[in-house]
Write an enzyme that holds these catalytic residues in place. Structure first.
Site, PDB file in Angstrom:
ATOM      1  N   ASP A   1      -8.780  -6.690  -4.500  1.00 26.71           N
ATOM      2  CA  ASP A   1      -8.395  -5.386  -3.956  1.00 26.71           C
ATOM      3  C   ASP A   1      -8.955  -4.294  -4.865  1.00 26.71           C
ATOM      4  OD1 ASP A   1      -7.205  -3.084  -2.999  1.00 26.71           O
ATOM      5  OD2 ASP A   1      -5.143  -3.854  -3.076  1.00 26.71           O
TER       6      ASP A   1
ATOM      7  N   HIS B   1      -7.898  -5.362  -0.161  1.00 27.89           N
ATOM      8  CA  HIS B   1      -6.619  -4.670   0.044  1.00 27.89           C
ATOM      9  C   HIS B   1      -5.870  -5.252   1.242  1.00 27.89           C
ATOM     10  CE1 HIS B   1      -3.813  -1.429  -0.441  1.00 27.89           C
ATOM     11  NE2 HIS B   1      -4.032  -0.953   0.757  1.00 27.89           N
TER      12      HIS B   1
ATOM     13  N   SER C   1       0.837  -1.198   0.000  1.00 26.69           N
ATOM     14  CA  SER C   1       0.000   0.000   0.000  1.00 26.69           C
ATOM     15  C   SER C   1       0.880   1.259   0.000  1.00 26.69           C
ATOM     16  CB  SER C   1      -0.936  -0.061   1.212  1.00 26.69           C
ATOM     17  OG  SER C   1      -1.954   0.899   1.127  1.00 26.69           O
TER      18      SER C   1
END
Lengths: 380, 380
Positions: A320, A353, A155
Site C-alpha cells: 500500500d 491500498h 482508509s
C-alpha cells in the site's frame, strides 16, 4: 458452511431524521439532516455488542447482504461481515451508515435544501471527520448504543475510528484502524488536488450547481476515479494483472484504448461517473486532507491519543503506497508513547491500498482473531 | 572558477532541413522535416569528441547557455554542460536536438503541413523512440559525426541512448542511461493514460485540431502537468519541501488553493499550459509507452542488448518511484547477461525522478568521473 450460511441475506436501508442543528467544524450549521443506515445481527439487551463500520471515500451504508435475491453485487464489505465471518453477525450487531455529504441517501450536496427547494450543490457545507463522528454519535444515541464494542474502518474509515476513540473515549471499546494514516502527506494531498481540479475545471461542473443545468461533470469525475485507482493498486499488483498486455496484440499508433490497463482504468472511470456525485467527491477528499487529530493538541499526536481509552488494532499492507505501512507505524508509535493498548499487523499483500477490501488470508485471520476476543469481552 | 567561466555563454539555435522522406515505425512516412538543434564546444578534426544529449518528455534542444544576456533561465541541463562541468565543453562537442513531434522548433503537430497549409494537428503521425534515433542519426551525418563519444539522456532521454546503442552499435562509444527503464510498467502507462485522457477529453482539444479554432486545451494540459509533477518528486522530498503547510495558516473550508503543495502544482500546471503543445504531450507519452527494445527480439532484452557494442553507464536515484532503481537494475542485469561493459550507480537522493536534472554531489561526481574517462579515450 455454504455461501448462503455466511451471508446476512436480504437487508434494507433505514433512515434516521435529525431535527437538532449540527454545528460543523467549519463554523457552518446544518439545520436538519437525514442519515441512511443498515444494521445486521441483533443488539444484545445490554447494548454492548454493537459495531460501527465507517466507510471510505466512495463507500456507503450498504456494507453486507443484498437488497434483492438477484442483486449482482452484495454490500462492499460482505466478505468481512456475516454469520461466521470475522465481523460475525451471530455475535455482533453491525451498523453501516452513509456519511453526511454522501450521495447514497444521507443528506448531501445532491439532496434538496428544504430552504430553497433545489439541491444544495455548492452551498452544501464542507464537512470533516469530526463532524461525521458527531453525526454518527447521534445515530448511536437513537439506536440505544452507549458504547461501541468496536468502531472499524479502512482508509478514510480508519480515520473515523481513530477520531471516535479520541472524541468519545467512553463510547469506544476497540478501534480498528486499517490501511489508514494519522494525517495525509503532501503527496496524498497532491493527488487529491489533481482529482479536485479535474472536477472543478470541468465545464459541466458549473461551480457545483450542475444539477439545475441537468448536467454532470462526467469528464472530471472519470479522471478523478482513474487517478484514484492507480493509487489503490500496487505497481507490482498492476504489473501482475495487466503488465504491458495489449487488447489487440499490437501497437495501433493512435490514442484509442490500446493497453489492457488503459481499458481497465477507463472502464472504472466511466462506471464511477455514472453514479457518483461530483460534490461528494470534492467534499470527501477535503475531509481526508483536513484530517489531523493532532492539530487540536498543538500538533502533538501523542497528546491527542492520550484522550482515548480504547484498545487499538492497527493494520497496514506492505504494497500500500497510498497509506503506506510507515504511516501506520507512525500511529502505532504514538499510541505506545501515549501508553495505549495496541496490536499492530503489517500484512504481506500485493493488493496495495485495496487490500483492506480483500481477503488476503493473514488479514482475514488477524481480523477474525482480534474480533473473536472482542466478542468474548462482550459476552463476558 | 566563477559561474561565468563554467557557462557555455550565449548560444543560438540552428535548423537542419531534411528533404529525404522518413519512414516511421507506424508505417507512416514524413515527407520532409526540420530539426532544431544547438551545439557547444568544438568538434575535433577527427570528429571523435561529439556527445549527443537526448531530451525527456518536456525537454528540447536548448540544453545549456543563454540566448540573451538577460535570459532569466539557462538551458535545461546547464548545471551539467559547460566548461569544467561534467559534460565538459572544453573537451567535448555537445549537440542538443529537439525531437520530431516536439513543440520547440522541430517539425511537430503545431508545424504547418506544407501539403495543406495548416498545422498538422491530429494528422501528425505518432513517432517512436526508434524514429527519433533515425532522425538524430541523419543529423549526425549532416554534422559529420560518424560515431558519438557518448549518447546521454535521462528518463525518456535515456531510452533514446539505449536505442542508439542497439540500433547503431558502430556509432556509439558510450551510452549513459539515467533514471530510465528498459520499458514502462503498467503503472507508468496508467499515469500516462490519465494525462492523455485529461487532454483528449478537454472540450477545447477539438480532436487535436484546436489550432484552427484559436484554442488551447489548457485544462487538460494543466492536469497532465500537475499529475506529472507528483510523479517527478518523491513522497519524502515533497514532505520536506511542502509538508502540510497552509498558505494562510488555517483551513478555509472551501475549494480554493489552500495547501502550499496545491499552490505549487497549480502554478506548474498553469505555466506549462501556457507554452506546451497538447499534441506533443500526447505523442511523447505514447513514445514512452511504446518503448520496448526487447520487442523486436521476441521479448528478449538480453538479445536486444547483444547488438550493442557501447560501454554503458546506468544511473538511478533511490527515491525515484517513476523509474525506480529496480528498473535500472533490470537493465544492468540484462547488460551483464549480454556480456556488455556496464558501470551502475544507485544514488542516494531525496529528489525523486527529478534528481537526474539536479546536482546531488554523488551524481555529479559519478558523471564527472565517467566522462573524464571518455574524454581521455577521445584524446588518446
Amino acid at each position: 458452511m455454504s455461501t448462503n450460511d455466511t451471508s446476512v441475506g436480504l437487508v434494507r436501508a433505514e433512515h434516521a431524521d435529525f431535527e437538532t442543528p449540527l454545528d460543523l467544524a467549519s463554523g457552518s450549521q446544518l439545520p436538519a439532516y437525514t442519515l441512511v443506515y443498515e444494521t445486521y445481527g441483533t443488539l444484545n439487551p445490554d447494548g454492548r455488542n454493537a459495531i460501527l463500520i465507517c466507510h471510505a471515500l466512495s463507500g456507503h451504508h450498504h456494507v453486507a447482504g443484498r437488497y434483492r435475491e438477484d442483486d449482482k453485487a452484495a454490500g462492499w464489505w460482505d466478505n468481512m461481515v456475516g454469520p461466521g465471518k470475522p465481523i460475525d453477525t451471530r455475535r455482533f450487531f453491525v451498523v453501516g451508515v452513509n456519511n453526511l455529504g454522501g450521495c447514497h441517501g444521507s443528506t448531501g450536496p445532491s439532496s434538496i435544501n428544504p430552504t430553497t427547494g433545489v439541491p444544495w450543490g455548492s452551498s452544501f457545507p464542507v464537512v470533516t471527520v469530526p463532524d461525521w463522528v458527531t453525526a454518527q454519535a447521534r445515530l448511536a444515541d437513537r439506536l440505544g448504543i452507549d458504547r461501541w464494542a468496536a468502531v472499524i474502518g479502512g482508509s478514510l474509515g480508519g480515520m473515523q475510528a481513530l477520531q471516535w476513540a479520541i472524541n468519545h473515549p467512553q463510547r469506544v471499546a476497540h478501534a480498528l484502524v486499517i490501511a489508514s494514516a494519522p494525517r495525509l502527506s503532501a503527496q496524498n494531498i497532491a493527488f487529491n488536488d489533481v482529482a479536485r481540479q479535474a472536477i472543478l475545471t470541468d465545464p459541466d461542473f458549473h461551480g457545483g450547481d450542475f444539477y439545475a443545468q441537468g448536467m454532470v461533470p462526467r469528464r472530471g469525475l472519470r479522471l478523478a476515479r482513474m487517478l484514484g485507482h492507480i493509487t489503490y493498486l500496487s505497481d507490482d499488483g498492476m504489473g501482475e494483472k495487466f503488465g504491458r498486455m495489449l487488447r489487440s496484440g499490437e501497437y495501433k499508433f493512435g490514442y484509442d484504448v490500446e493497453f489492457e490497463i488503459e481499458s481497465y482504468l477507463r472502464y472504472q472511470g466511466d462506471k464511477f461517473s455514472d453514479y457518483f456525485d461530483a460534490n461528494t467527491y470534492l467534499l470527501m477528499t477535503k475531509a481526508l486532507d483536513y484530517f489531523d487529530p493532532a492539530k487540536d493538541y498543538g500538533g502533538d499526536l501523542v497528546a491527542a491519543l492520550q484522550r482515548a481509552t480504547a484498545n487499538f488494532l492497527v493494520a497496514s499492507f506492505t504494497s500500500d503506497w497510498r497509506f503506506s505501512p510507515e504511516r501506520s507505524r507512525e500511529l502505532v508509535k504514538a499510541l505506545i508513547a501515549a501508553d495505549r493498548h495496541v496490536v499492530y499487523g503489517e500484512i504481506e499483500s500485493v493488493h496495495g491500498h485495496d487490500a483492506f477490501l480483500m481477503t488476503d488470508p493473514p488479514y482475514v485471520d488477524l481480523m477474525r482473531t482480534y474480533l473473536a476476543r472482542v466478542a468474548e469481552e462482550v459476552n463476558a
